[in-house]
Design an enzyme around this catalytic site. Structure first.
Site, mmCIF file in Angstrom:
data_model
loop_
_atom_site.group_PDB
_atom_site.id
_atom_site.type_symbol
_atom_site.label_atom_id
_atom_site.label_comp_id
_atom_site.label_asym_id
_atom_site.label_seq_id
_atom_site.Cartn_x
_atom_site.Cartn_y
_atom_site.Cartn_z
ATOM 1 N N ASN A 1 0.863 -1.115 -0.017
ATOM 2 C CA ASN A 1 -0.162 -0.035 0.011
ATOM 3 C C ASN A 1 0.920 1.382 -0.258
ATOM 4 O O ASN A 1 0.527 2.289 -0.599
ATOM 5 C CB ASN A 1 -1.098 0.057 1.163
ATOM 6 C CG ASN A 1 -2.149 -0.728 0.934
ATOM 7 O OD1 ASN A 1 -2.719 -1.001 -0.028
ATOM 8 N ND2 ASN A 1 -2.699 -1.100 2.009
ATOM 9 N N ASP B 1 -5.723 -3.016 -3.149
ATOM 10 C CA ASP B 1 -7.172 -3.608 -3.622
ATOM 11 C C ASP B 1 -7.233 -4.679 -4.747
ATOM 12 O O ASP B 1 -7.665 -5.774 -4.391
ATOM 13 C CB ASP B 1 -7.874 -2.497 -3.816
ATOM 14 C CG ASP B 1 -8.532 -1.707 -2.630
ATOM 15 O OD1 ASP B 1 -8.313 -2.091 -1.664
ATOM 16 O OD2 ASP B 1 -9.303 -0.686 -2.927
ATOM 17 N N GLU C 1 -6.189 -7.647 5.326
ATOM 18 C CA GLU C 1 -5.458 -8.750 4.316
ATOM 19 C C GLU C 1 -5.596 -10.226 5.042
ATOM 20 O O GLU C 1 -4.722 -10.830 4.522
ATOM 21 C CB GLU C 1 -4.186 -8.294 4.106
ATOM 22 C CG GLU C 1 -3.107 -8.360 5.463
ATOM 23 C CD GLU C 1 -3.103 -7.058 6.153
ATOM 24 O OE1 GLU C 1 -2.202 -6.799 7.001
ATOM 25 O OE2 GLU C 1 -3.916 -6.261 6.074
#
Length: 315
Positions: free
Chosen positions: A185, A194, A220
């Site tokens: 990220n 995503d 996650e």
């Protein structure tokens, strides 16, 4: 009946299954709409390219077959028909279970062409897709990944625990966490994060049996509830899930982005609750993190866990 290329192309394009042709160099010469729906690749993206550069076919255990065991290459060599189960890489990165039917034919110039039928709608998978559609209607589906959400996983665990107490049917559970997800990220942005979660989720679901439950626990983290398995089978099944995720990838800019998962695996106990079972699997997952990530830690509560698979340096 009309006998022309446009008619037959129209017929092939309207088949649900994927159909494509390759020449003797395995370059794709024809690509129907079913193949596009199944793989995510459009006709312009594949025509003239070598099929193994696109799909990277894997066997049922996640091992590559495009170089040494390619069924298309074998058919080009010996002219025999073949029918094999495998996985292919979708354009979005996840693995799709398919049946390959390979047959040699001659084109109008007398040159050999290999016709490949790619069927992804095996009856268990079809049942699984129907189940997911039901989950969406019942608000039991994770909105990002479209697999079961935490609420549905908890319901499934409660049902399995009740079956175990009533009938003695023990079951397995896997707790899987994407390795170095925060780094993904931070480095590539949340949209890429995503995409990673969707890729992992679809690969896990496509790796499961129709009566197993795979869901997103949160962030996650994913959980797989495995029915009708034994302690002896658990390590092999857990490592298969791990390996198939490791083989998934999608293209980001000029490189392939791959991820791995750390896995905790355990079996149910008669005195388990949902909380105790998930906590035990979660603790084992963290042991996999401590062991170097991209591995499986297995434990049954009454003994020290075992850790399997070689840790990888991949994120």
């Amino acid at each position: 009946m009309p006998n022309n290329d446009s008619f037959y192309k129209k017929v092939l394009d309207n088949l649900y299954d994927g159909i494509y042709f390759v020449d003797e160099q395995r370059r794709i010469t024809y690509w129907n709409k079913g193949a596009q729906m199944l793989t995510g690749y459009g006709e312009k993206e594949v025509i003239g390219r070598n099929c193994h550069d696109i799909f990277l076919h894997l066997d049922s255990n996640g091992n590559g077959i495009c170089s040494d065991a390619c069924p298309i290459e074998k058919t080009i060599t010996d002219g025999r028909k073949r029918d094999e189960e495998s996985f292919l890489h979708h354009k979005d990165g996840h693995l799709v279970p398919v049946c390959l039917r390979v047959a040699p034919i001659q084109d109008t110039d007398g040159q050999m062409v290999v016709a490949v039928e790619v069927t992804g709608d095996h009856s268990p998978r079809h049942a699984l897709r129907q189940q997911l559609e039901n989950l969406q209607r019942l608000a039991l589906c994770d909105p990002l990944t479209t697999i079961a959400n935490r609420r549905y996983v908890e319901m499934s665990l409660n049902s399995r625990l009740e079956e175990m107490r009533r009938y003695g049917w023990h079951f397995g559970i896997l707790f899987l966490d994407v390795d170095h997800f925060k780094q993904i990220n931070d480095t590539h942005g949340h949209d890429t994060g995503d995409r990673v979660l969707k890729m992992v989720a679809k690969t896990l679901v496509n790796s499961a049996r129709s009566f197993d439950v795979v869901g997103r626990w949160g962030g996650e983290e994913f959980i797989a509830v495995l029915a009708n398995i034994s302690r002896r089978q658990l390590p092999r099944i857990a490592d298969r899930f791990r390996h198939l995720v490791e083989q998934s990838s999608f293209r980001l800019d000029d490189r392939l982005l791959r991820v791995t998962v750390s896995v905790g695996a355990t079996m149910s106990h008669l005195d388990d609750t949902v909380e105790s079972l998930v906590q035990r699997a979660d603790t084992l997952m963290y042991r996999s993190k401590q062991a170097g990530r991209n591995c499986v830690s297995i434990g049954f509560g009454e003994e020290m866990p075992e850790t399997s698979a070689t840790p990888s340096a991949s994120p």
